[in-house]
Design a protein around this motif. Structure first.
Motif, PDB file in Angstrom:
ATOM      1  N   ALA A  36       3.958   5.340 -15.455  1.00 26.47           N
ATOM      2  CA  ALA A  36       3.533   4.019 -15.002  1.00 26.47           C
ATOM      3  C   ALA A  36       4.495   3.490 -13.950  1.00 26.47           C
ATOM      4  N   CYS A  37       3.966   2.758 -13.001  1.00 29.21           N
ATOM      5  CA  CYS A  37       4.785   2.178 -11.937  1.00 29.21           C
ATOM      6  C   CYS A  37       4.202   0.815 -11.578  1.00 29.21           C
ATOM      7  N   GLU A  40       5.512   8.707   0.922  1.00 28.47           N
ATOM      8  CA  GLU A  40       4.778   9.054  -0.294  1.00 28.47           C
ATOM      9  C   GLU A  40       5.696   9.671  -1.347  1.00 28.47           C
ATOM     10  N   ALA A  41       6.732  10.396  -0.924  1.00 31.09           N
ATOM     11  CA  ALA A  41       7.643  11.057  -1.856  1.00 31.09           C
ATOM     12  C   ALA A  41       8.897  10.226  -2.148  1.00 31.09           C
ATOM     13  N   TRP A  42       8.911   8.975  -1.729  1.00 31.40           N
ATOM     14  CA  TRP A  42      10.107   8.118  -1.836  1.00 31.40           C
ATOM     15  C   TRP A  42      10.668   8.064  -3.256  1.00 31.40           C
ATOM     16  N   LEU A  43       9.833   7.726  -4.212  1.00 31.77           N
ATOM     17  CA  LEU A  43      10.310   7.607  -5.597  1.00 31.77           C
ATOM     18  C   LEU A  43      10.711   8.969  -6.167  1.00 31.77           C
ATOM     19  N   VAL A  44       9.897   9.979  -5.900  1.00 29.93           N
ATOM     20  CA  VAL A  44      10.206  11.318  -6.393  1.00 29.93           C
ATOM     21  C   VAL A  44      11.555  11.786  -5.870  1.00 29.93           C
ATOM     22  N   ALA A  62       0.822  -1.211   0.000  1.00 30.60           N
ATOM     23  CA  ALA A  62       0.000   0.000   0.000  1.00 30.60           C
ATOM     24  C   ALA A  62       0.856   1.260   0.000  1.00 30.60           C
ATOM     25  N   ALA A  63       1.914   1.268   0.808  1.00 32.56           N
ATOM     26  CA  ALA A  63       2.809   2.431   0.848  1.00 32.56           C
ATOM     27  C   ALA A  63       3.525   2.616  -0.482  1.00 32.56           C
ATOM     28  N   ALA A  64       3.966   1.517  -1.082  1.00 34.78           N
ATOM     29  CA  ALA A  64       4.648   1.593  -2.383  1.00 34.78           C
ATOM     30  C   ALA A  64       3.710   2.150  -3.449  1.00 34.78           C
ATOM     31  N   ALA A 118       3.338   5.873  -3.110  1.00 34.63           N
ATOM     32  CA  ALA A 118       4.505   6.550  -3.688  1.00 34.63           C
ATOM     33  C   ALA A 118       4.422   6.575  -5.212  1.00 34.63           C
ATOM     34  N   ALA A 119       3.877   5.507  -5.785  1.00 33.23           N
ATOM     35  CA  ALA A 119       3.757   5.414  -7.241  1.00 33.23           C
ATOM     36  C   ALA A 119       2.754   6.408  -7.813  1.00 33.23           C
ATOM     37  N   ARG A 120       1.822   6.874  -6.968  1.00 28.75           N
ATOM     38  CA  ARG A 120       0.802   7.822  -7.439  1.00 28.75           C
ATOM     39  C   ARG A 120       1.163   9.283  -7.149  1.00 28.75           C
ATOM     40  N   HIS A 121       2.370   9.526  -6.668  1.00 28.74           N
ATOM     41  CA  HIS A 121       2.773  10.896  -6.331  1.00 28.74           C
ATOM     42  C   HIS A 121       2.683  11.787  -7.581  1.00 28.74           C
ATOM     43  N   PRO A 122       2.088  12.977  -7.458  1.00 31.50           N
ATOM     44  CA  PRO A 122       1.946  13.852  -8.631  1.00 31.50           C
ATOM     45  C   PRO A 122       3.275  14.246  -9.263  1.00 31.50           C
TER      46      PRO A 122
END
Length: 230
Positions: free
Chosen positions: A35-36, A98-102, A20-22, A25-29
């Motif tokens: 795609a993630c 939430e901002a992990w990937l960004v 859920a957390a991943a 993060a994948a939906r961060h604007p």
């Protein structure tokens, strides 16, 4: 496409929160709708880890290696085959921010080594304060650190391939991989910006892992040896 790889061995109590957390993060604007995909490598699981991961929205791949290096490599293989350009690795007992990937991508590096945080020490019972103090007193949560955690690691697919990916190691696969990245000439960002929160396990799964490092706080220091006299 961005890929998130999560190895898991009998993690039914944690995997839904990790996925859920991943996905958050994948939906961060800041990713601009890129795609993630999340892949959970269910390794020698005898519980409901795989089913719960799928129900939470992850792809799953099953193996019977009982080897975290192979599990990370297998998840990465599936993601690369699906077209990933960036691989972000975490663990099944970890919740990424939430901002992990960004934050990983914003550093402009070939690879990113991040820090870990712990927000619940209660599993250590009466020893919780001791273990927490040991962690806070010895861990460097800052930019420029030199910690290596499979729970907070990102790498471009091109750099991953040049370094040869994860090797078949039951422990220390993350350190081994980062050393291979360094040897390949990859640009590595040692950053505290990509945030994750992980478990303070009381029972270490493997010797040399994060839980094992925490438990060292409970090992008495060796007594001083007095010099012998003739």
């Amino acid at each position: 496409m961005i890929g998130i790889a999560i190895p898991a061995h009998d993690e039914e109590s944690h995997i839904e929160a990790a996925v859920a957390a991943a996905l958050r993060a994948a939906r961060h604007p800041g990713l601009a709708n890129e795609a993630c995909r999340v892949v959970v490598a269910a390794d020698a699981c005898s519980d409901a880890t795989e089913a719960r991961a799928r129900a939470a929205g992850a792809w799953t791949v099953a193996l019977s290696a009982r080897n975290v290096g192979l599990a990370r490599a297998e998840a990465a293989r599936v993601l690369v085959q699906a077209g990933a350009r960036w691989l972000a690795f975490t663990d099944a007992d970890t919740r990424v921010s939430e901002a992990w990937l960004v934050q990983q991508l914003s550093l402009g590096a070939d690879a990113v080594c991040g820090c870990v945080g712990v927000d619940d020490w209660s599993c250590h019972g009466d020893d919780a304060a001791t273990v927490r103090a040991h962690f806070l007193g010895t861990y460097e949560d800052r930019d420029g650190h030199r910690h290596i955690h499979g729970a907070n690691l990102g790498v471009s697919v091109s750099a991953y391939r040049r370094a040869g990916g994860f090797r078949s190691l039951a422990c220390g696969e993350d350190v081994d991989f980062v050393r291979a990245l360094e040897a390949s000439g990859a640009r590595i960002a040692w950053s505290a910006r990509p945030r994750v929160t992980t478990s303070a396990r009381r029972h270490a799964r493997v010797v040399g892992g994060f839980a094992d490092a925490l438990l060292r706080a409970l090992v008495p220091a060796p007594a001083a040896t007095l010099p012998s006299t003739a």
